[in-house]
Structures are given as C-alpha cells and as structure tokens.
Design a protein around this motif. Sequence first.
Motif, PDB file in Angstrom:
ATOM      1  N   ALA A  12       0.826  -1.214   0.000  1.00 42.70           N
ATOM      2  CA  ALA A  12       0.000   0.000   0.000  1.00 42.70           C
ATOM      3  C   ALA A  12       0.861   1.265   0.000  1.00 42.70           C
ATOM      4  N   ALA A  13       1.826   1.345   0.889  1.00 41.04           N
ATOM      5  CA  ALA A  13       2.644   2.559   0.994  1.00 41.04           C
ATOM      6  C   ALA A  13       3.564   2.719  -0.209  1.00 41.04           C
ATOM      7  N   GLY A  14       4.222   1.629  -0.623  1.00 40.45           N
ATOM      8  CA  GLY A  14       5.193   1.711  -1.716  1.00 40.45           C
ATOM      9  C   GLY A  14       4.535   2.112  -3.034  1.00 40.45           C
ATOM     10  N   ILE A  37      10.946   1.505  -8.415  1.00 44.10           N
ATOM     11  CA  ILE A  37      10.373   0.784  -7.266  1.00 44.10           C
ATOM     12  C   ILE A  37      10.741  -0.690  -7.382  1.00 44.10           C
ATOM     13  N   ILE A  38      11.197  -1.247  -6.289  1.00 41.85           N
ATOM     14  CA  ILE A  38      11.398  -2.696  -6.217  1.00 41.85           C
ATOM     15  C   ILE A  38      10.058  -3.268  -5.778  1.00 41.85           C
ATOM     16  N   LEU A  39       9.361  -3.828  -6.761  1.00 39.81           N
ATOM     17  CA  LEU A  39       7.938  -4.115  -6.595  1.00 39.81           C
ATOM     18  C   LEU A  39       7.701  -5.550  -6.107  1.00 39.81           C
ATOM     19  N   GLN A  47      -2.228  -9.114   0.646  1.00 38.99           N
ATOM     20  CA  GLN A  47      -2.474 -10.434   0.037  1.00 38.99           C
ATOM     21  C   GLN A  47      -3.703 -11.105   0.625  1.00 38.99           C
ATOM     22  N   SER A  48      -3.944 -10.909   1.936  1.00 37.66           N
ATOM     23  CA  SER A  48      -5.069 -11.603   2.567  1.00 37.66           C
ATOM     24  C   SER A  48      -6.158 -10.641   3.052  1.00 37.66           C
ATOM     25  N   ALA A  49      -6.041  -9.356   2.681  1.00 41.82           N
ATOM     26  CA  ALA A  49      -7.006  -8.364   3.186  1.00 41.82           C
ATOM     27  C   ALA A  49      -8.266  -8.306   2.324  1.00 41.82           C
ATOM     28  N   LYS A  86       9.936  -8.948  -8.797  1.00 37.30           N
ATOM     29  CA  LYS A  86      10.414 -10.254  -8.319  1.00 37.30           C
ATOM     30  C   LYS A  86      11.836 -10.220  -7.765  1.00 37.30           C
ATOM     31  N   GLU A  87      12.204  -9.124  -7.136  1.00 35.62           N
ATOM     32  CA  GLU A  87      13.494  -9.065  -6.441  1.00 35.62           C
ATOM     33  C   GLU A  87      13.244  -8.672  -5.001  1.00 35.62           C
ATOM     34  N   LYS A  88      13.968  -9.313  -4.117  1.00 34.24           N
ATOM     35  CA  LYS A  88      13.797  -9.048  -2.699  1.00 34.24           C
ATOM     36  C   LYS A  88      15.064  -8.375  -2.183  1.00 34.24           C
ATOM     37  N   VAL A 117       8.540  -1.692   3.525  1.00 28.17           N
ATOM     38  CA  VAL A 117       8.448  -3.158   3.475  1.00 28.17           C
ATOM     39  C   VAL A 117       7.544  -3.747   4.558  1.00 28.17           C
ATOM     40  N   GLY A 118       6.791  -2.893   5.245  1.00 29.07           N
ATOM     41  CA  GLY A 118       5.879  -3.415   6.258  1.00 29.07           C
ATOM     42  C   GLY A 118       6.554  -3.615   7.603  1.00 29.07           C
ATOM     43  N   TYR A 119       5.719  -3.909   8.623  1.00 31.94           N
ATOM     44  CA  TYR A 119       6.222  -3.905  10.001  1.00 31.94           C
ATOM     45  C   TYR A 119       6.439  -5.287  10.615  1.00 31.94           C
ATOM     46  N   GLY A 162       4.539   3.826   5.468  1.00 34.08           N
ATOM     47  CA  GLY A 162       3.610   2.744   5.803  1.00 34.08           C
ATOM     48  C   GLY A 162       3.763   2.285   7.244  1.00 34.08           C
ATOM     49  N   THR A 163       3.394   1.050   7.494  1.00 30.46           N
ATOM     50  CA  THR A 163       3.423   0.526   8.858  1.00 30.46           C
ATOM     51  C   THR A 163       4.835   0.565   9.450  1.00 30.46           C
ATOM     52  N   LEU A 164       5.849   0.409   8.596  1.00 33.95           N
ATOM     53  CA  LEU A 164       7.232   0.434   9.088  1.00 33.95           C
ATOM     54  C   LEU A 164       7.636   1.825   9.589  1.00 33.95           C
ATOM     55  N   PHE A 171      -5.270   0.446   5.533  1.00 39.72           N
ATOM     56  CA  PHE A 171      -4.916   0.710   4.139  1.00 39.72           C
ATOM     57  C   PHE A 171      -4.767   2.213   3.855  1.00 39.72           C
ATOM     58  N   ALA A 172      -5.746   3.008   4.316  1.00 38.30           N
ATOM     59  CA  ALA A 172      -5.723   4.448   4.001  1.00 38.30           C
ATOM     60  C   ALA A 172      -4.531   5.136   4.661  1.00 38.30           C
ATOM     61  N   ILE A 173      -4.188   4.696   5.865  1.00 38.24           N
ATOM     62  CA  ILE A 173      -3.058   5.315   6.567  1.00 38.24           C
ATOM     63  C   ILE A 173      -1.751   4.991   5.832  1.00 38.24           C
TER      64      ILE A 173
HETATM   65  C1  LIG Z   1      -5.962 -10.075   6.975  1.00 36.42           C
HETATM   66  C2  LIG Z   1      -5.839  -8.577   6.835  1.00 36.42           C
HETATM   67  C3  LIG Z   1      -6.976  -7.830   6.671  1.00 36.42           C
HETATM   68  C4  LIG Z   1      -6.910  -6.434   6.549  1.00 36.42           C
HETATM   69  N1  LIG Z   1      -8.052  -5.728   6.404  1.00 36.42           N
HETATM   70  C5  LIG Z   1      -7.988  -4.381   6.319  1.00 36.42           C
HETATM   71  C6  LIG Z   1      -9.177  -3.634   6.227  1.00 36.42           C
HETATM   72  O1  LIG Z   1     -10.285  -4.178   6.213  1.00 36.42           O
HETATM   73  N2  LIG Z   1      -9.072  -2.275   6.153  1.00 36.42           N
HETATM   74  C7  LIG Z   1      -7.867  -1.629   6.169  1.00 36.42           C
HETATM   75  O2  LIG Z   1      -7.828  -0.414   6.075  1.00 36.42           O
HETATM   76  N3  LIG Z   1      -6.717  -2.339   6.264  1.00 36.42           N
HETATM   77  C8  LIG Z   1      -6.754  -3.690   6.357  1.00 36.42           C
HETATM   78  N4  LIG Z   1      -5.597  -4.408   6.489  1.00 36.42           N
HETATM   79  C9  LIG Z   1      -4.322  -3.676   6.642  1.00 36.42           C
HETATM   80  C10 LIG Z   1      -3.579  -3.296   5.333  1.00 36.42           C
HETATM   81  O3  LIG Z   1      -3.479  -4.398   4.482  1.00 36.42           O
HETATM   82  C11 LIG Z   1      -2.204  -2.781   5.753  1.00 36.42           C
HETATM   83  O4  LIG Z   1      -2.348  -1.701   6.658  1.00 36.42           O
HETATM   84  C12 LIG Z   1      -1.349  -2.304   4.583  1.00 36.42           C
HETATM   85  O5  LIG Z   1      -1.191  -3.333   3.629  1.00 36.42           O
HETATM   86  C13 LIG Z   1       0.016  -1.852   5.102  1.00 36.42           C
HETATM   87  O6  LIG Z   1       0.733  -1.319   4.044  1.00 36.42           O
HETATM   88  P1  LIG Z   1       2.339  -1.314   4.028  1.00 36.42           P
HETATM   89  O7  LIG Z   1       2.728  -0.720   2.716  1.00 36.42           O
HETATM   90  O8  LIG Z   1       2.853  -0.732   5.274  1.00 36.42           O
HETATM   91  O9  LIG Z   1       2.760  -2.861   4.055  1.00 36.42           O
HETATM   92  P2  LIG Z   1       2.417  -4.003   3.004  1.00 36.42           P
HETATM   93  O10 LIG Z   1       1.175  -3.731   2.228  1.00 36.42           O
HETATM   94  O11 LIG Z   1       2.506  -5.281   3.767  1.00 36.42           O
HETATM   95  O12 LIG Z   1       3.609  -3.890   1.950  1.00 36.42           O
HETATM   96  C14 LIG Z   1       4.934  -4.210   2.246  1.00 36.42           C
HETATM   97  C15 LIG Z   1       5.596  -4.582   0.922  1.00 36.42           C
HETATM   98  O13 LIG Z   1       6.993  -4.762   1.078  1.00 36.42           O
HETATM   99  C16 LIG Z   1       7.396  -5.929   0.375  1.00 36.42           C
HETATM  100  N5  LIG Z   1       8.619  -6.416   0.999  1.00 36.42           N
HETATM  101  C17 LIG Z   1       8.764  -6.989   2.218  1.00 36.42           C
HETATM  102  N6  LIG Z   1      10.057  -7.322   2.415  1.00 36.42           N
HETATM  103  C18 LIG Z   1      10.727  -6.926   1.308  1.00 36.42           C
HETATM  104  C19 LIG Z   1      12.087  -6.989   0.910  1.00 36.42           C
HETATM  105  N7  LIG Z   1      13.038  -7.517   1.702  1.00 36.42           N
HETATM  106  N8  LIG Z   1      12.435  -6.507  -0.325  1.00 36.42           N
HETATM  107  C20 LIG Z   1      11.488  -5.951  -1.136  1.00 36.42           C
HETATM  108  N9  LIG Z   1      10.189  -5.861  -0.797  1.00 36.42           N
HETATM  109  C21 LIG Z   1       9.814  -6.360   0.398  1.00 36.42           C
HETATM  110  C22 LIG Z   1       6.210  -6.879   0.524  1.00 36.42           C
HETATM  111  O14 LIG Z   1       6.212  -7.920  -0.442  1.00 36.42           O
HETATM  112  C23 LIG Z   1       5.053  -5.907   0.347  1.00 36.42           C
HETATM  113  O15 LIG Z   1       4.715  -5.719  -1.015  1.00 36.42           O
HETATM  114  C24 LIG Z   1      -5.641  -5.800   6.596  1.00 36.42           C
HETATM  115  C25 LIG Z   1      -4.486  -6.572   6.741  1.00 36.42           C
HETATM  116  C26 LIG Z   1      -4.570  -7.945   6.872  1.00 36.42           C
HETATM  117  C27 LIG Z   1      -3.328  -8.751   7.051  1.00 36.42           C
END
Ligand SMILES: Cc1cc2nc3c(=O)[nH]c(=O)nc-3n(C[C@H](O)[C@H](O)[C@H](O)COP(=O)(O)OP(=O)(O)OC[C@H]3O[C@@H](n4cnc5c(N)ncnc54)[C@H](O)[C@@H]3O)c2cc1C
Length: 202
Positions: A12-14, A37-39, A47-49, A86-88, A117-119, A162-164, A171-173
């Motif tokens: 979401a954030a990226g 962007i490293i996507l 993935q599961s939301a 597809k690169e990590k 990359v999430g929290y 994002g969460t990190l 999602f919106a945050i």
């Molecule tokens: C089951 C579930 C239900 C949810 N339901 C809701 C809802 O109803 N409403 C709502 O507002 N929010 C919901 N959320 C929350 C929402 O999905 C998250 O707040 C949001 O995805 C966080 O965004 P992010 O960018 O911080 O992290 P993410 O979306 O997790 O993105 C992190 C990205 O970093 C990538 N990454 C990780 N490690 C690496 C690495 N080493 N190299 C390169 N890339 C990497 C990952 O593949 C991913 O693409 C839900 C979450 C879950 C798990």
Amino acid sequence: MDFDVLIIGGGAAGISCALVLGSGLEKDFAKNKKAGIILHQRTSHLQSALLNNALGIDSGTKGIDILKSGALQLKNLYPGLQQIEKEKVKEVAEINDGFRVVTNKSEYTSKSIVIAVGYTSPFRIKGLEEYLIPHEKTKLSKNRVQLKNRDQLVKPGMYVAGTLAGWRSQFAIASGSGAAVATDILTAWNNGEHTKVHDKLS
Ligand SMILES: Cc1cc2nc3c(=O)[nH]c(=O)nc-3n(C[C@H](O)[C@H](O)[C@H](O)COP(=O)(O)OP(=O)(O)OC[C@H]3O[C@@H](n4cnc5c(N)ncnc54)[C@H](O)[C@@H]3O)c2cc1C
C-alpha cells in the motif's frame, strides 16, 4: 547513481508513493530524475485483506486485486518510473552521496531511498539495524517493528513509509504515508519549495 530515488516494497505505501512520484516526474524540476520501485509483493499484508472501509475502494475489494491493479496503474500511467519485479532486498548500505541496495538478484545505487516493506518481525534487511525499534502503535505482544524517524525521514536521503514508519495498520493510513513521502521528495527536488501534484477537470 542508477536512481535519484528508489522505493523498496510494493504494498500500500510503496505503490502509493510511486504513483505520486511518477505523476511528479512530469514537473520541470523533476524532468531528469530517475525513479524506481522494487515491486516485491509476495509478503504484502494486502495479500489476505478484504477491504470494506477504505474511501474510494468498492466494498468487498480484495487486497490481492489492489496489488495487481496498482502495479498496472503505475505501469500504464507513469512508465517513466522503473518497476523492478520479483526481487527481494537483502541489504542496504550507505555509500558516498547515497545508498547501495542489494537484492537477491542484483544491486542498485540511489541518491535517496524509501523503505516501505511493512512492520513484520523478524526484519530481514541488513544494514538498517541501528534504526530498528519496537512498533510504537501496536500491541507489544504482536512483535511488530518500525524504523526510528522524524516525519518519515530516518536520516538525510532515507525515508520510511507505511506501517514500518510507525503507523497503525490501515490501508488508508499506509497509502497516505507513502503519498506524503512522495511529496516530501518532490519538494526536496524543487529546492524546498512546497509542491504537490493535482490533475484537474478541464
Ligand atoms: C488479513 C488482513 C486484513 C486487513 N483488512 C484491512 C481492512 O479491512 N481495512 C484496512 O484499512 N486495512 C486492512 N488491512 C491492513 C492493510 O493491508 C495494511 O495496513 C497495509 O497493507 C500496510 O501497508 P504497508 O505498505 O505498510 O505494508 P504491506 O502492504 O505489507 O507492503 C509491504 C511490501 O513490502 C514488500 N517487501 C517486504 N520485504 C521486502 C524486501 N526484503 N524486499 C522488497 N520488498 C519487500 C512486501 O512484499 C510488500 O509488497 C488488513 C491486513 C490484513 C493482514
């Protein structure tokens, strides 16, 4: 340098950060900037939301579909922003005037980076240990992490989104956080003059 800015993480954030930055590449001050962007998306929480409570998103939308449509939107509208799929990322290292980002397949240099990359813990990217702290807005028992930052800046040239960045998981945050970092970067490129990117009805 390969990039002026490289976003790490395609959730979401990226992707939100990339969309706003991509739209900003058309501004005069950003014309020669290289952005990418490293996507990687496999471990995104989307993935599961299932989203019912996010403004502008039809209720019942699956997060996994947003990951696909977001990447496509980015590719179609802003092809100037390079997508590396597809690169990590394994490691981030500081170099003169920027950063080296090492993935499982290659490595890139960039003047600035956005880490999105999430929290999730354990946090597996080497080189960022000194900035890692327990997440300040999640239950301790969940064992989530964030990077120390001030207004999403970890240190000059290194942003977190994002969460990190320490935001709660909505999602919106997360999306707003990525967009905010993009406008900070565009503002820096514009010599500190505040900027945003708006399209208008003609
Ligand atoms: C089951 C579930 C239900 C949810 N339901 C809701 C809802 O109803 N409403 C709502 O507002 N929010 C919901 N959320 C929350 C929402 O999905 C998250 O707040 C949001 O995805 C966080 O965004 P992010 O960018 O911080 O992290 P993410 O979306 O997790 O993105 C992190 C990205 O970093 C990538 N990454 C990780 N490690 C690496 C690495 N080493 N190299 C390169 N890339 C990497 C990952 O593949 C991913 O693409 C839900 C979450 C879950 C798990």
